[in-house]
Write an enzyme that holds these catalytic residues in place. Structure first.
Site: not given
Length: 525
Positions: A306, A462-464
């Site tokens: 995101h 921080g949402h890989p």
């Protein structure tokens, strides 16, 4: 005390083999390892980072000090023209608990359609009706159990009990923009604004996956936790994974897995471990001098995250009210549609009770006010896809990520519209009591300037996810039971298996994936 003594003894007598070797002690890995041990299996849990017994982990109000610090992998995406050739950093936890030990503790499940989309892509057993009971079983929701929420589970979920003045102003402003106001943003999650669900314990400390799930299991003699230990490569006999090669302060050692190796290293590191072990596109493996084990071309593809913008910055009226250390400085958010033509919410407006911008925004608009706060636009249904690949056979090398941030016209346009929505929100009367003025951008922006602002302000939320995609098509890496295609004795069970990213922060979904994986593994044990 008992757990510490047990783990000390176990670490001093590491065995040559275990029933299960779990690689990565983040949201999913902590749950998988704990539940397998509770079922009686002998488990080795391997974590590259160190202990989470630190004030900056325990204290919710300090989370943002972890980003870019020693508990962060400090990984950066490759420079991209879509973000003005910036190398965007991705915050990922390098500590026991992974991201759940360094992030903002947001508990957001995503909308029901996210999981129904997975099922429609061939992931049988992953529809919303399938995963809802798993979410409920994990939760100790302060509002009590109902058809959407669980209570009495290991993980305490709450909202702020004493909203910061900026958070209550955010809710008032959203109401004035005719955004629906929600009592519970997970009950179910839907379009609207509300106070954020947070994984924070009743005593005001962080409720990480390590604290909620793993620590209660560490007193058992049949689980061993190794910290500061890197996974080098998976070991195979033919096409069956038989164990793992590890590296710690004493050098290399090989550990066998009698039943399975379970990779839970996260959205980047899980793909990295597979690739450096010969699971990936065979020609790419050979070019790096890695012997191919299985030609699985999807490994590393389908990367999603995101984009979050730092951001629309408001100067506080007077002194900035103190933030509670028992809250997370991200107390309110709104999930909305960027355009009336969009069928589902695709952007979020996220309150951040800190004053921070990217270096590029600082250069263009000046430093943010010390007594300021940010309304961050976030794109939560990106169309862009990226790719992670190795640059060397050396496991110490980080590899390269083409993240794909804002790489499609759809993503750039939605992000630009969300910037305008955030600016509009900041000008509502609801903010009059706490907002002196908009500091950044602080001036009108035409379409070109708005897009340039988006490119310069974008960071990773921080949402890989997505690099070991679950599915049945040619690019799928794992099947709906999370078993790696073409390989025996190996599963991937974390955010990397998401075929498409959920609509919102991914911590809750990663917890769910770990808990559901544990159920699947135990059913086949």
């Amino acid at each position: 005390m008992a757990a510490g003594q047990t783990q000390l003894a176990n670490r001093q007598a590491v065995k040559d083999s275990y029933d299960y070797v779990v690689v990565g002690a983040g949201a999913a890995g902590c749950i998988v390892a704990a539940r397998l041990a509770e079922a009686g299996a002998e488990v080795l849990l391997v974590e590259s980072g160190g202990s989470d017994d630190l004030p900056q982990v325990r204290t919710p109000g300090l989370w943002f000090t972890n980003i870019g610090g020693p508990l962060d992998w400090k990984f950066r995406a490759a420079p991209s023209p879509h973000v003005n050739n910036r190398a965007v950093p991705l915050a990922m936890g390098h500590v026991l608990g992974g991201g759940t030990s360094i992030n903002a503790m947001l508990w957001v499940r995503g909308v029901a359609q996210d999981y129904d989309d997975w099922a429609q892509q061939g992931c049988e057993g992953w529809s919303f009706s399938d995963v809802l009971p798993v979410f409920k079983e994990l939760e100790d929701w302060e509002g009590g159990a109902n058809q959407w929420r669980g209570a009495g589970g290991p993980l305490h979920i709450c909202t702020t009990h004493a909203p910061h003045p900026t958070a209550s102003a955010f809710i008032d402003a959203a109401r004035q923009m005719d955004v629906p106001i929600l009592d519970d943003m997970n009950g179910p999650m839907r379009e609207g604004a509300g106070y954020s669900n947070m994984s924070i314990n009743r005593d005001g400390s962080r409720a990480s996956a390590a604290r909620a799930f793993l620590r209660p299991a560490l007193g058992r003699p049949n689980i061993t936790l190794l910290l500061n230990t890197d996974a080098v490569r998976l070991l195979f006999k033919g096409s069956r994974c038989t164990g793992i090669s590890l590296h710690d302060a004493n050098g290399l050692r090989h550990i066998a897995a009698r039943r399975e190796v379970i990779v839970t290293a996260g959205g980047i590191a899980s793909a990295k471990l597979l690739l450096q072990s010969g699971i990936g596109a065979a020609n790419d493996s050979r070019r790096l001098g890695i012997a191919p084990v299985v030609d699985l071309k999807g490994v590393g593809h389908n990367f999603q995250d995101h984009p979050l913008l730092f951001g629309v910055t408001l100067q506080c009226k007077g002194e900035f009210p103190p933030r509670s250390m028992n809250s997370n400085a991200v107390e309110a958010a709104a999930l909305v549609r960027s355009d009336s033509a969009v069928s589902r919410p695709d952007v979020m407006m996220v309150l951040q009770q800190v004053s921070v911008v990217t270096p590029e925004i600082r250069a263009a608009y000046g430093p943010p006010p010390k007594n300021g706060f940010v309304i961050s636009p976030a794109l939560v249904r990106p169309a862009s896809r990226g790719r992670y690949r190795l640059t060397s056979a050396d496991w110490r090398q980080a590899g390269k990520l083409d993240a794909g941030f804002l790489a499609t016209e759809q993503d750039l346009e939605a992000t630009a519209r969300c910037i305008e929505l955030c600016r509009e929100l900041g000008q509502q009367q609801g903010f009059d009591g706490v907002r002196e003025a908009e500091a950044i951008p602080g001036r009108p922006l035409d379409k070109a300037a708005l897009r340039d602002f988006a490119r310069n302000a974008t960071i990773s939320f921080g949402h890989p996810v997505g690099t070991c995609k679950m599915g049945v098509d040619d690019m799928a890496v794992v099947d709906p039971q999370l078993r790696v295609h073409g390989v025996g004795g190996l599963r991937v069970c974390d955010s990397s298996i998401m075929p498409s990213i959920v609509t919102g922060p991914t911590s809750a979904a990663s917890h769910m994936i770990g808990a559901k994986a544990a159920q699947m593994i135990l059913r086949t044990a």
